[in-house]
Design a protein around this motif. Structure first.
Motif, PDB file in Angstrom:
ATOM      1  N   TRP A  72      56.195  29.710  40.727  1.00  0.00           N
ATOM      2  CA  TRP A  72      55.196  29.573  41.784  1.00  0.00           C
ATOM      3  C   TRP A  72      53.803  29.924  41.274  1.00  0.00           C
ATOM      4  CZ3 TRP A  72      58.203  32.245  46.357  1.00  0.00           C
ATOM      5  CH2 TRP A  72      59.233  31.397  46.769  1.00  0.00           C
ATOM      6  N   MET A  73      53.708  30.927  40.414  1.00  0.00           N
ATOM      7  CA  MET A  73      52.397  31.254  39.848  1.00  0.00           C
ATOM      8  C   MET A  73      51.813  30.060  39.094  1.00  0.00           C
ATOM      9  SD  MET A  73      52.448  35.202  38.481  1.00  0.00           S
ATOM     10  CE  MET A  73      52.344  36.579  39.627  1.00  0.00           C
ATOM     11  N   ARG A  74      52.654  29.400  38.318  1.00  0.00           N
ATOM     12  CA  ARG A  74      52.174  28.270  37.530  1.00  0.00           C
ATOM     13  C   ARG A  74      51.799  27.064  38.396  1.00  0.00           C
ATOM     14  NH1 ARG A  74      55.764  27.920  31.974  1.00  0.00           N
ATOM     15  NH2 ARG A  74      54.359  29.235  30.749  1.00  0.00           N
ATOM     16  N   ARG A  75      52.379  26.980  39.601  1.00  0.00           N
ATOM     17  CA  ARG A  75      52.117  25.826  40.448  1.00  0.00           C
ATOM     18  C   ARG A  75      51.036  26.082  41.493  1.00  0.00           C
ATOM     19  NH1 ARG A  75      55.133  24.276  43.877  1.00  0.00           N
ATOM     20  NH2 ARG A  75      54.142  22.234  43.962  1.00  0.00           N
ATOM     21  N   CYS A  76      50.708  27.313  41.766  1.00  0.00           N
ATOM     22  CA  CYS A  76      49.759  27.605  42.841  1.00  0.00           C
ATOM     23  C   CYS A  76      48.332  27.202  42.464  1.00  0.00           C
ATOM     24  CB  CYS A  76      49.804  29.088  43.202  1.00  0.00           C
ATOM     25  SG  CYS A  76      49.117  30.217  41.963  1.00  0.00           S
ATOM     26  N   ARG A  77      47.489  27.031  43.479  1.00  0.00           N
ATOM     27  CA  ARG A  77      46.070  26.797  43.223  1.00  0.00           C
ATOM     28  C   ARG A  77      45.478  27.991  42.477  1.00  0.00           C
ATOM     29  NH1 ARG A  77      42.936  22.513  45.321  1.00  0.00           N
ATOM     30  NH2 ARG A  77      44.410  20.934  46.022  1.00  0.00           N
ATOM     31  N   PHE A  78      45.824  29.170  42.961  1.00  0.00           N
ATOM     32  CA  PHE A  78      45.396  30.412  42.326  1.00  0.00           C
ATOM     33  C   PHE A  78      46.133  31.563  42.986  1.00  0.00           C
ATOM     34  CE2 PHE A  78      42.216  29.096  45.478  1.00  0.00           C
ATOM     35  CZ  PHE A  78      42.240  30.156  46.373  1.00  0.00           C
ATOM     36  N   LEU A  79      46.148  32.707  42.304  1.00  0.00           N
ATOM     37  CA  LEU A  79      46.670  33.950  42.875  1.00  0.00           C
ATOM     38  C   LEU A  79      45.527  34.644  43.594  1.00  0.00           C
ATOM     39  CD1 LEU A  79      49.171  36.015  42.840  1.00  0.00           C
ATOM     40  CD2 LEU A  79      47.832  37.218  41.128  1.00  0.00           C
ATOM     41  N   LEU A  80      45.772  35.054  44.831  1.00  0.00           N
ATOM     42  CA  LEU A  80      44.772  35.755  45.631  1.00  0.00           C
ATOM     43  C   LEU A  80      45.174  37.209  45.791  1.00  0.00           C
ATOM     44  CD1 LEU A  80      42.333  35.923  47.548  1.00  0.00           C
ATOM     45  CD2 LEU A  80      43.822  35.050  49.377  1.00  0.00           C
ATOM     46  N   SER A  81      44.284  38.136  45.413  1.00  0.00           N
ATOM     47  CA  SER A  81      44.563  39.567  45.544  1.00  0.00           C
ATOM     48  C   SER A  81      43.356  40.254  46.197  1.00  0.00           C
ATOM     49  CB  SER A  81      44.846  40.191  44.174  1.00  0.00           C
ATOM     50  OG  SER A  81      45.177  41.563  44.325  1.00  0.00           O
ATOM     51  N   PRO A  82      43.436  40.561  47.496  1.00  0.00           N
ATOM     52  CA  PRO A  82      42.283  41.124  48.215  1.00  0.00           C
ATOM     53  C   PRO A  82      42.258  42.643  48.319  1.00  0.00           C
ATOM     54  CG  PRO A  82      43.953  40.454  49.768  1.00  0.00           C
ATOM     55  CD  PRO A  82      44.524  40.176  48.398  1.00  0.00           C
ATOM     56  N   SER A  83      43.026  43.353  47.500  1.00  0.00           N
ATOM     57  CA  SER A  83      43.240  44.797  47.656  1.00  0.00           C
ATOM     58  C   SER A  83      41.935  45.597  47.669  1.00  0.00           C
ATOM     59  CB  SER A  83      44.119  45.325  46.520  1.00  0.00           C
ATOM     60  OG  SER A  83      45.386  44.729  46.552  1.00  0.00           O
ATOM     61  N   LEU A  84      41.968  46.685  48.426  1.00  0.00           N
ATOM     62  CA  LEU A  84      40.868  47.649  48.421  1.00  0.00           C
ATOM     63  C   LEU A  84      41.024  48.674  47.306  1.00  0.00           C
ATOM     64  CD1 LEU A  84      40.693  48.312  52.266  1.00  0.00           C
ATOM     65  CD2 LEU A  84      39.160  46.865  50.909  1.00  0.00           C
ATOM     66  N   ALA A  85      42.240  48.838  46.799  1.00  0.00           N
ATOM     67  CA  ALA A  85      42.501  49.795  45.725  1.00  0.00           C
ATOM     68  C   ALA A  85      43.798  49.426  45.034  1.00  0.00           C
ATOM     69  CB  ALA A  85      42.593  51.221  46.276  1.00  0.00           C
ATOM     70  N   GLU A  86      43.854  49.662  43.729  1.00  0.00           N
ATOM     71  CA  GLU A  86      45.049  49.442  42.924  1.00  0.00           C
ATOM     72  C   GLU A  86      45.020  50.425  41.760  1.00  0.00           C
ATOM     73  OE1 GLU A  86      47.593  47.460  43.372  1.00  0.00           O
ATOM     74  OE2 GLU A  86      46.890  46.048  44.891  1.00  0.00           O
ATOM     75  N   GLY A  87      46.219  50.670  41.189  1.00  0.00           N
ATOM     76  CA  GLY A  87      46.256  51.449  39.961  1.00  0.00           C
ATOM     77  C   GLY A  87      46.054  50.571  38.747  1.00  0.00           C
ATOM     78  N   LEU A  88      46.625  49.363  38.795  1.00  0.00           N
ATOM     79  CA  LEU A  88      46.482  48.383  37.717  1.00  0.00           C
ATOM     80  C   LEU A  88      46.494  46.973  38.283  1.00  0.00           C
ATOM     81  CD1 LEU A  88      46.574  47.296  34.796  1.00  0.00           C
ATOM     82  CD2 LEU A  88      49.041  47.713  34.802  1.00  0.00           C
ATOM     83  N   ASN A  89      47.481  46.628  39.094  1.00  0.00           N
ATOM     84  CA  ASN A  89      47.727  45.324  39.700  1.00  0.00           C
ATOM     85  C   ASN A  89      48.467  44.412  38.730  1.00  0.00           C
ATOM     86  OD1 ASN A  89      47.828  43.038  41.334  1.00  0.00           O
ATOM     87  ND2 ASN A  89      45.811  43.466  42.224  1.00  0.00           N
ATOM     88  N   LEU A  90      49.769  44.680  38.579  1.00  0.00           N
ATOM     89  CA  LEU A  90      50.609  43.898  37.678  1.00  0.00           C
ATOM     90  C   LEU A  90      50.686  42.412  38.047  1.00  0.00           C
ATOM     91  CD1 LEU A  90      53.614  46.179  36.684  1.00  0.00           C
ATOM     92  CD2 LEU A  90      51.908  45.186  35.174  1.00  0.00           C
ATOM     93  N   ASP A 125      36.470  42.633  44.289  1.00  0.00           N
ATOM     94  CA  ASP A 125      35.577  43.254  43.311  1.00  0.00           C
ATOM     95  C   ASP A 125      35.678  44.776  43.457  1.00  0.00           C
ATOM     96  OD1 ASP A 125      33.651  43.866  41.484  1.00  0.00           O
ATOM     97  OD2 ASP A 125      32.024  42.775  42.451  1.00  0.00           O
ATOM     98  N   ILE A 126      36.739  45.324  42.858  1.00  0.00           N
ATOM     99  CA  ILE A 126      36.944  46.772  42.851  1.00  0.00           C
ATOM    100  C   ILE A 126      37.009  47.239  41.405  1.00  0.00           C
ATOM    101  CG2 ILE A 126      38.068  46.846  45.108  1.00  0.00           C
ATOM    102  CD1 ILE A 126      40.780  46.914  43.697  1.00  0.00           C
ATOM    103  N   ALA A 127      36.886  48.547  41.211  1.00  0.00           N
ATOM    104  CA  ALA A 127      36.725  49.083  39.853  1.00  0.00           C
ATOM    105  C   ALA A 127      37.854  48.695  38.914  1.00  0.00           C
ATOM    106  CB  ALA A 127      36.577  50.607  39.920  1.00  0.00           C
ATOM    107  N   VAL A 128      39.103  48.800  39.370  1.00  0.00           N
ATOM    108  CA  VAL A 128      40.217  48.551  38.453  1.00  0.00           C
ATOM    109  C   VAL A 128      40.305  47.075  38.073  1.00  0.00           C
ATOM    110  CG1 VAL A 128      42.003  48.172  40.213  1.00  0.00           C
ATOM    111  CG2 VAL A 128      42.615  49.161  37.984  1.00  0.00           C
TER     112      VAL A 128
END
Length: 322
Positions: free
Chosen positions: A224-242, A258-261
């Motif tokens: 699914w990652m390879r077929r999607c338009r793009f991966l969307l990640s709107p998180s306010l905070a993450e440790g890494l985001n695997l 647009d967060i620090a990590v």
């Protein structure tokens, strides 16, 4: 040679991301001593874990931020401070949670953070001796580049790998998808995990198809990652985001907050938006939904692999050896 004892509860009682982090390290950790895993599995699990003493002649590692309060030679890996800064921020249990985590960190011999952003969060929330606080960053390059595409379908979609916790910001993302050109272009939203309550209905009311899959295998996810338009990640905070690291490793386009990590690890690999501005995300979505091909060239200087991370853990454990 010094033995390594691993806190099994910190593996089995942690998130999917934490288990993937641990599994990747263990697949690459060339430790010359004996490795054992504690498994205090019963209704008294938490109490047994808190009371675990390890051995004075061994290293005791908790690969997620939970574990015993007084274990010998204890290494605690802190993945994030999200429970303290987001999940329980308005909860009556927060003082107890903060006190318990503070005592855990105070009793540890070494504290490993998985990013500079995580280290900054630890320092914001706890008084820590700088001598026992370090960063082993990543990994951001994962061994999945040749993953096969599985379960091919004809849908055109944006992919999110997320959950319904508030810091994942999924209601915000759903509102932006509903206001974007996604319906006009016939592009849906596919979710692995969960969305905040009402988010799917909001998209559906705007004519944006939403599919939610609570659990999929790796082959399906990477397909699914390879077929999607793009991966969307709107998180306010993450440790890494695997999930972003997985997407970038597969050459998949990414739109993220647009967060620090995210800037720390993926500055050259993604389109960014203000996670507090609806207009910012709608504008970026409308731009991204009409792009084609790979948006950015492959990173010239790849980030750390699981092998790199495991080698740093081995070096740390060797320095600590009794």
């Amino acid at each position: 040679m010094t033995d390594l004892i691993i806190n099994g509860t910190a593996i089995t009682r942690s998130s999917r991301g934490a288990r993937r982090y641990y599994d990747g390290i263990m697949a690459n950790l060339d430790w010359p001593g004996e490795i054992s895993i504690t498994e205090p599995w019963s209704r008294l699990t938490r109490f047994k874990e808190l009371a675990e003493r390890g051995r004075s002649d061994a290293i005791y590692w908790s690969p997620a931020h939970r574990g015993p309060l007084f274990a010998h030679n204890h290494v605690v890996t802190v993945l994030d401070c999200i429970n303290i800064e987001h999940v329980y921020c308005d909860d009556a249990r927060l003082p107890l949670l903060r006190a318990m985590m503070g005592r855990l960190l105070a009793g540890a011999r070494q504290i490993v953070c998985i990013s500079e952003a995580t280290r900054a969060a630890v320092e914001r929330n706890f008084v820590i001796d700088p001598a026992k606080l370090s960063v082993i960053a990543g990994p951001t390059v994962l061994p999945i580049a040749n993953a096969a595409i599985a379960h091919v379908d004809d849908d055109d979609f944006v992919l999110m790998v997320t959950n319904a916790l508030p810091h994942k910001n999924t209601a915000f993302a759903a509102a932006a998808m509903a206001a974007s050109r996604a319906r006009e272009l016939g592009i849906g939203l596919r979710v692995v995990g969960a969305l905040a309550e009402g988010s799917a209905a909001l998209c559906a009311a705007a004519g944006v198809k939403v599919e939610i899959f609570h659990n999929v295998d790796d082959a399906t996810l990477y397909g699914w990652m390879r077929r999607c338009r793009f991966l969307l990640s709107p998180s306010l905070a993450e440790g890494l985001n695997l999930p972003i690291a997985e997407a970038v490793s597969l050459g998949v386009n990414v739109v993220c907050s647009d967060i620090a990590v995210h800037q720390e690890f993926f500055a050259s690999d993604a389109l960014f938006f203000d996670p507090l501005s609806h207009a910012s995300l709608v504008a970026v979505l409308d731009d991204a939904l009409q792009r084609s091909g790979r948006w950015f060239p492959a990173t010239a200087k790849p980030g750390p692999t699981f092998g790199d991370v495991a080698a740093q853990y081995r070096a740390l454990f060797e320095r600590m050896a009794p």
